[in-house]
Design an enzyme around this catalytic site. Structure first.
Site, PDB file in Angstrom:
ATOM      1  N   GLU A   1       0.832  -1.216   0.000  1.00 12.25           N
ATOM      2  CA  GLU A   1       0.000   0.000   0.000  1.00 12.25           C
ATOM      3  C   GLU A   1       0.866   1.266   0.000  1.00 12.25           C
ATOM      4  OE1 GLU A   1      -3.847   0.105   0.676  1.00 12.25           O
ATOM      5  OE2 GLU A   1      -3.851  -1.974  -0.017  1.00 12.25           O
TER       6      GLU A   1
ATOM      7  N   HIS B   1      -4.076   1.593   7.603  1.00 13.48           N
ATOM      8  CA  HIS B   1      -2.700   1.888   7.196  1.00 13.48           C
ATOM      9  C   HIS B   1      -1.954   2.400   8.425  1.00 13.48           C
ATOM     10  CE1 HIS B   1      -4.319   2.852   2.903  1.00 13.48           C
ATOM     11  NE2 HIS B   1      -3.689   1.690   2.860  1.00 13.48           N
TER      12      HIS B   1
ATOM     13  N   CYS C   1      -2.961  11.318   3.871  1.00 15.55           N
ATOM     14  CA  CYS C   1      -3.310  10.359   2.805  1.00 15.55           C
ATOM     15  C   CYS C   1      -3.248  11.027   1.446  1.00 15.55           C
ATOM     16  CB  CYS C   1      -4.736   9.853   2.964  1.00 15.55           C
ATOM     17  SG  CYS C   1      -5.049   8.903   4.417  1.00 15.55           S
TER      18      CYS C   1
HETATM   19  O1  SUG Z   1      -7.796   2.740   0.736  1.00 16.00           O
HETATM   20  N1  SUG Z   1     -10.565   4.859   0.990  1.00 16.00           N
HETATM   21  C1  SUG Z   1      -9.132   4.700   0.976  1.00 16.00           C
HETATM   22  C2  SUG Z   1      -8.506   5.689   1.918  1.00 16.00           C
HETATM   23  C3  SUG Z   1      -7.024   5.688   1.810  1.00 16.00           C
HETATM   24  C4  SUG Z   1      -6.365   6.529   2.833  1.00 16.00           C
HETATM   25  N2  SUG Z   1      -4.976   6.521   2.666  1.00 16.00           N
HETATM   26  C5  SUG Z   1      -4.051   6.488   3.629  1.00 16.00           C
HETATM   27  N3  SUG Z   1      -4.360   6.186   4.867  1.00 16.00           N
HETATM   28  N4  SUG Z   1      -2.825   6.683   3.317  1.00 16.00           N
HETATM   29  C6  SUG Z   1      -8.721   3.286   1.359  1.00 16.00           C
HETATM   30  O2  SUG Z   1      -9.281   2.737   2.311  1.00 16.00           O
HETATM   31  C7  SUG Z   1     -12.826   4.508   0.137  1.00 16.00           C
HETATM   32  C8  SUG Z   1     -13.516   4.496  -1.209  1.00 16.00           C
HETATM   33  C9  SUG Z   1     -14.989   4.238  -1.101  1.00 16.00           C
HETATM   34  O3  SUG Z   1     -15.413   3.565  -0.167  1.00 16.00           O
HETATM   35  O4  SUG Z   1     -15.734   4.698  -2.006  1.00 16.00           O
HETATM   36  C10 SUG Z   1     -11.332   4.279   0.022  1.00 16.00           C
HETATM   37  O5  SUG Z   1     -10.862   3.635  -0.874  1.00 16.00           O
END
Ligand code: SUG
Length: 447
Positions: free
Chosen positions: A175, A248, A369
């Protein structure tokens, strides 16, 4: 040689919506089906990036991906006379599968890649590994386009190496920078790279939520980047934090310079993790640990407020580091009180500022993020595609571009609209010119 940390923010795409797609991400699950505002989302992201540029920080952008991703749907057997018809057919036949091909999830640039600055790598170049993001379907279709974006932005093989993503297999679940922190006395100096994995790729995993990063993925990235094993640490994220919604590591931990700011529950075996991190600093510098006790900020509040998903910054003119936290940190009693105590003390962090990125936050994406950090010296910085740097002119161009192309609202009942295909493409076609990405940048431009 002077080096700076540049932040590259993921530009929020025109199909930003709440699909409830992300495993282990409580905000994504909670907000599933609510009405999103793509326009407000992109403007919030641009305002954050502009604010940092105005402060004198080095700020770039990464382009959104082409959604709905019609070639992906065609590959799965959906067909139609036009791409809009393919989209309609997919939404009708399998709304979940279609939603996975609509997400604007590339906005979360901390998941775009893992980046190692040239001070850490054997060949003295900046190395990037685009994250394969295989744990969730909607994110597993990002890596090839992210690779293309990095190749167009860091298009100079004297300074930059953009690797292929790791193999699409669960042993190598990766990730990106969200599970990687770097400590260094100063950005351009030798650093300790710390990889935080959730599970052993060959071991069993029986928790409620997936561990999205494996030890094997982290080790492969470190090897291909040519990192010195003595200055690299692999530490495990705590299962309890993952179970509490820290999908994460960057939901419970952030670094800047020699400072590691983290929640008491961040690591599986905290003492061993901190010793490994200290050892990787090699006595070249002393790491500064700022640990937030669970008694002051319960893990649930850390996840809800995203205190640690802040950008920790050397803010020009400030004598101590500055935390750029989401508004939700101010609105959560325990984290707000913690921040007041933090800055009143005489530690390395001297101020907490707040950013409104609510559209992204409702999908579990805070200020950290939304950005990918890349340490660049002067020559490397000069070799970056200059069109992606945030300036007054780019901000003004992109805010009017967004107002022209983005919908004010995107509700669940709008998601099957075939017009989304052409609307998105018109926006991205224009964007490729604004950001000088080339006329064949997106899959739809290469048909
Ligand atoms: O991968 N949310 C992302 C958020 C990522 C956050 N990034 C970091 N923490 N670096 C994920 O969980 C939600 C999309 C949706 O539900 O429509 C989403 O993919």
């Amino acid at each position: 040689m002077a080096a700076v940390e540049a932040n590259f923010d993921g530009l929020i795409g025109p199909t930003h919506n709440y699909g409830g797609l992300a495993p282990g991400n409580l905000a994504s699950a909670t907000n599933k089906g609510s009405v999103a505002s793509p326009r407000q989302g992109v403007l919030e992201g641009l305002a954050k990036a502009k604010r940092l540029a105005d402060a004198g920080l080095v700020q770039g952008l990464l382009p959104p991906h082409d959604r709905p991703y019609i070639q992906g749907l065609r590959r799965l057997g959906f067909s139609g006379a036009t791409d809009g018809a393919v989209w309609e057919a997919a939404v009708k036949a399998d709304p979940k599968l279609a939603a996975d091909h609509l997400s604007a999830s590339s906005m979360w640039a901390a998941n775009a890649a893992t980046v190692s600055p040239s001070a850490d790598t054997a060949d003295g170049r900046v190395h990037f590994t685009p994250a394969n993001l295989i744990t969730a379907l909607h994110r597993s279709i990002e890596d090839f386009q992210t690779q293309r974006a990095l190749e167009r932005i860091f298009a100079n093989d004297r300074h930059f190496v953009v690797h292929d993503p790791l193999p699409h297999q669960s042993v190598f679940a990766d990730e990106g920078a969200a599970n990687h922190v770097r400590l260094a006395a100063e950005h351009g100096g030798p650093g300790a790279e710390v990889f935080v994995y959730g599970r052993d790729g060959f071991g069993a995993w029986d928790a409620r939520f997936p561990a999205r990063q494996t030890r094997q993925a982290s080790e492969a990235v470190a090897r291909r980047h040519g990192l010195d094993p003595a200055r690299t640490a692999f530490v495990q994220q705590s299962k309890a934090a993952i179970e509490a919604g820290a999908f994460h590591n960057d939901v419970v931990c952030v670094s800047n310079g020699p400072v590691l700011f983290f929640h008491e529950w961040a690591f599986e075996n905290k003492d061993a993790a901190l010793s490994a991190i200290r050892a990787a600093c090699q006595s070249v510098f002393e790491p500064i640990f700022v640990e937030v006790p669970a008694s002051e900020v319960p893990i649930g509040d850390a996840v809800k407020s995203y205190l640690f998903n802040s950008q920790l910054l050397d803010w020009p003119g400030a004598s101590r580091q500055v935390v750029l936290a989401p508004e939700e940190t101010r609105e959560t009693a325990s984290t707000n009180a913690y921040c007041e105590r933090l800055v009143a003390g005489n530690g390395p962090i001297g101020a907490v500022r707040f950013a409104d990125v609510r559209q992204s936050m409702r999908n579990g994406g805070g200020p950290a993020c939304l950005r990918l950090r890349v340490v660049l010296d002067d020559d490397q910085r000069a070799a970056v595609n200059p069109a992606i740097w945030m300036t007054d002119a780019l901000y003004s161009t992109l805010t009017s571009w967004a107002r022209t192309h983005y919908r004010e609202a995107l509700a669940p009942e709008d998601l099957g609209d075939p017009a989304l295909v052409e609307e998105g493409r018109a926006a991205l076609d224009e964007l490729t010119q604004i950001l000088a990405l080339g006329p064949d940048f997106y899959p739809f431009q290469r048909i």
